[in-house]
Design an enzyme around this catalytic site. Structure first.
Site, PDB file in Angstrom:
ATOM      1  N   ASP A   1       4.320   2.828   3.333  1.00  0.00           N
ATOM      2  CA  ASP A   1       4.850   2.048   2.206  1.00  0.00           C
ATOM      3  C   ASP A   1       6.171   2.660   1.722  1.00  0.00           C
ATOM      4  OD1 ASP A   1       1.735   2.347   1.986  1.00  0.00           O
ATOM      5  OD2 ASP A   1       2.144   0.442   0.984  1.00  0.00           O
TER       6      ASP A   1
ATOM      7  N   HIS B   1       3.545   0.978   9.824  1.00  0.00           N
ATOM      8  CA  HIS B   1       3.013  -0.377   9.620  1.00  0.00           C
ATOM      9  C   HIS B   1       3.846  -1.188   8.609  1.00  0.00           C
ATOM     10  CE1 HIS B   1      -0.844   0.877  11.505  1.00  0.00           C
ATOM     11  NE2 HIS B   1      -0.774   1.943  10.754  1.00  0.00           N
ATOM     12  N   ASP B   2       3.966  -0.645   7.398  1.00  0.00           N
ATOM     13  CA  ASP B   2       4.478  -1.442   6.285  1.00  0.00           C
ATOM     14  C   ASP B   2       5.954  -1.782   6.419  1.00  0.00           C
ATOM     15  OD1 ASP B   2       2.374   0.395   3.977  1.00  0.00           O
ATOM     16  OD2 ASP B   2       1.954  -1.357   5.219  1.00  0.00           O
TER      17      ASP B   2
ATOM     18  N   THR C   1       1.963  -4.681   1.064  1.00  0.00           N
ATOM     19  CA  THR C   1       1.696  -3.651   2.077  1.00  0.00           C
ATOM     20  C   THR C   1       0.472  -2.819   1.724  1.00  0.00           C
ATOM     21  OG1 THR C   1       3.199  -2.079   0.998  1.00  0.00           O
ATOM     22  CG2 THR C   1       4.129  -3.506   2.726  1.00  0.00           C
TER      23      THR C   1
ATOM     24  N   ASN D   1      -4.377   3.146  -0.538  1.00  0.00           N
ATOM     25  CA  ASN D   1      -4.258   4.463   0.115  1.00  0.00           C
ATOM     26  C   ASN D   1      -4.741   5.578  -0.809  1.00  0.00           C
ATOM     27  OD1 ASN D   1      -3.214   3.812   2.647  1.00  0.00           O
ATOM     28  ND2 ASN D   1      -1.166   3.544   1.791  1.00  0.00           N
TER      29      ASN D   1
ATOM     30  N   PHE E   1      -7.415  -1.581   7.510  1.00  0.00           N
ATOM     31  CA  PHE E   1      -7.687  -0.970   6.207  1.00  0.00           C
ATOM     32  C   PHE E   1      -7.396  -1.901   5.027  1.00  0.00           C
ATOM     33  CE2 PHE E   1      -8.301   2.406   3.230  1.00  0.00           C
ATOM     34  CZ  PHE E   1      -7.323   2.246   2.258  1.00  0.00           C
ATOM     35  N   ASN E   2      -6.188  -2.489   4.954  1.00  0.00           N
ATOM     36  CA  ASN E   2      -5.806  -3.272   3.787  1.00  0.00           C
ATOM     37  C   ASN E   2      -6.775  -4.436   3.528  1.00  0.00           C
ATOM     38  OD1 ASN E   2      -3.587  -1.704   3.158  1.00  0.00           O
ATOM     39  ND2 ASN E   2      -2.157  -2.984   4.319  1.00  0.00           N
TER      40      ASN E   2
ATOM     41  N   ASP F   1       1.006   0.276  -1.883  1.00  0.00           N
ATOM     42  CA  ASP F   1       0.108   1.393  -2.229  1.00  0.00           C
ATOM     43  C   ASP F   1       0.623   2.684  -1.571  1.00  0.00           C
ATOM     44  OD1 ASP F   1      -2.645   1.128   0.184  1.00  0.00           O
ATOM     45  OD2 ASP F   1      -0.504   0.645   0.410  1.00  0.00           O
TER      46      ASP F   1
HETATM   47  O1  RIB Z   1      -3.784  -0.249   8.150  1.00  0.00           O
HETATM   48  C1  RIB Z   1      -2.509   0.158   7.745  1.00  0.00           C
HETATM   49  C2  RIB Z   1      -2.294  -0.118   6.294  1.00  0.00           C
HETATM   50  O2  RIB Z   1      -3.207   0.635   5.520  1.00  0.00           O
HETATM   51  C3  RIB Z   1      -0.897   0.321   5.803  1.00  0.00           C
HETATM   52  O3  RIB Z   1      -0.487  -0.524   4.768  1.00  0.00           O
HETATM   53  C4  RIB Z   1      -1.133   1.709   5.275  1.00  0.00           C
HETATM   54  O4  RIB Z   1      -0.209   2.061   4.228  1.00  0.00           O
HETATM   55  C5  RIB Z   1      -2.502   1.571   4.694  1.00  0.00           C
HETATM   56  O5  RIB Z   1      -2.353   1.007   3.403  1.00  0.00           O
HETATM   57 CA    CA Z   2       0.200   0.419   2.602  1.00  0.00          CA
END
Ligand code: RIB
Ligand code: CA
Length: 313
Positions: free
Chosen positions: A19, A242-243, A128, A43, A169-170, A14
């Site tokens: 990403d 993160h990703d 991701t 996102n 979040f994801n 996303d």
């Molecule tokens: O919490 C981090 C995640 O949430 C990452 O994948 C970032 O791109 C958002 O999607």
């Molecule tokens: Ca992401």
């Protein structure tokens, strides 16, 4: 896997700043063959994450890689985006040209079903973003589970969340999808916040790449926005990429330490919705189902990511 026998992967994403860097890392790494991107709402709206995915592939001269548009919203819930972090379009900072092409025809499920069916060897799925598309794959394609080598996903946390005190979040965006995925029989590796919060870049990394070419400037402008947000919102030195850790883990499995234990997802509680409950000390009788990242070699990760990003012209 090696450069002579690259691991075949499909990345469900996303984009999103981190990403985008995951895509750039994957396409700079001969250890991997990126067979396609599939996009999901997270996102930003899926039309934005799809546009951004196409833009990033243009940036690295890989418009040959197919992009298929996925879920416009979570399985059951209304979509919540991370516009506050990534901007309304999902990739604030750079002002790149419009995509050179539209997304490919055919659904995510059709693309993944055909790719898995035709594959001589099992394929690795990387996710991701929210797990909405992945939940559909594991539900609708049980006859192809054996053609999925593993799923490596960025999401969840052993301890604190980042979008609520309890949830990352994801997972929070689509907890029902995450629950389906955790209960699926495929091999799963969770790259959660304990790992990714160590995987940060700061202004010095942006400045190291700035002026080195179109890609270097693009990454620098992504980092200017993403680092600036995290410095202002969390008072952190830099932004966790993160990703990109999911991809780095596939390139060099020595980077991330994991434990094999039980992970379940909270789908009922208002207060802790989307929490990944990780049985670190095996205090339940629940069977292990996920390889959970606990530590990362930060210096090795940053060296790998920066060297591969710098290799794009
Ligand atoms: O919490 C981090 C995640 O949430 C990452 O994948 C970032 O791109 C958002 O999607
Ligand atoms: Ca992401």
């Amino acid at each position: 896997m090696s450069e002579n026998n690259p691991r075949k992967i499909i990345l469900d994403c996303d984009p999103g700043h981190d990403d985008a860097l995951a895509i750039m890392l994957a396409t700079a790494s001969p250890e991997l063959e990126l067979l396609g991107l599939t996009t999901v709402a997270g996102n930003s709206l899926v039309e934005n994450t799809t546009r951004n995915a196409l833009i990033v592939l243009d940036m690295v001269n890989r418009a040959d890689i197919p992009v298929h548009v996925g879920a416009v919203k979570p399985l059951l819930r209304e979509l919540r985006t991370a516009a506050s972090m990534h901007g309304d379009g999902g990739l604030d900072g750079p002002v790149p040209a419009a995509p050179s092409r539209p997304a490919d025809d055919g659904s995510v499920l059709e693309f993944i079903e055909k790719t898995l069916t035709d594959a001589a060897e099992p394929i690795t799925l990387v996710a991701t973003g929210p797990l909405t598309n992945i939940a559909a794959v594991v539900t609708e394609l049980p006859h192809l589970h054996h053609k999925i080598a593993e799923l490596v996903f960025m999401g969840g946390a052993i301890e604190l969340g980042n979008w609520t005190p309890a949830a990352e979040f994801n997972i929070l965006v689509d907890p029902e999808a995450a629950d389906i995925v955790m209960n699926s029989p495929i091999k799963k590796t969770m790259i959660g916040l304990e790992v990714t919060h160590e995987a940060w870049l700061d202004d010095s990394h942006a400045n190291e790449l700035r002026g080195t070419g179109q890609c270097g400037d693009f990454v620098a402008e992504l980092l200017d926005h993403f680092v600036g947000f995290h410095q202002q919102r969390f008072e952190w030195p830099g932004a966790p990429i993160h990703d990109a850790v999911t991809i780095a883990h596939l390139i060099d499995p020595s980077l991330v330490t994991t434990i094999f234990t039980n992970v379940t997802v909270e789908t009922q509680s208002e207060l802790t919705l989307g929490r990944t409950v990780v049985d670190v000390y095996s205090v339940t009788d629940k069977s292990p189902n996920v390889h959970v990242g606990t530590h990362i070699n930060r210096d090795q990760f940053v060296t790998l990511l920066m060297s591969r990003l710098a290799s794009h012209s």
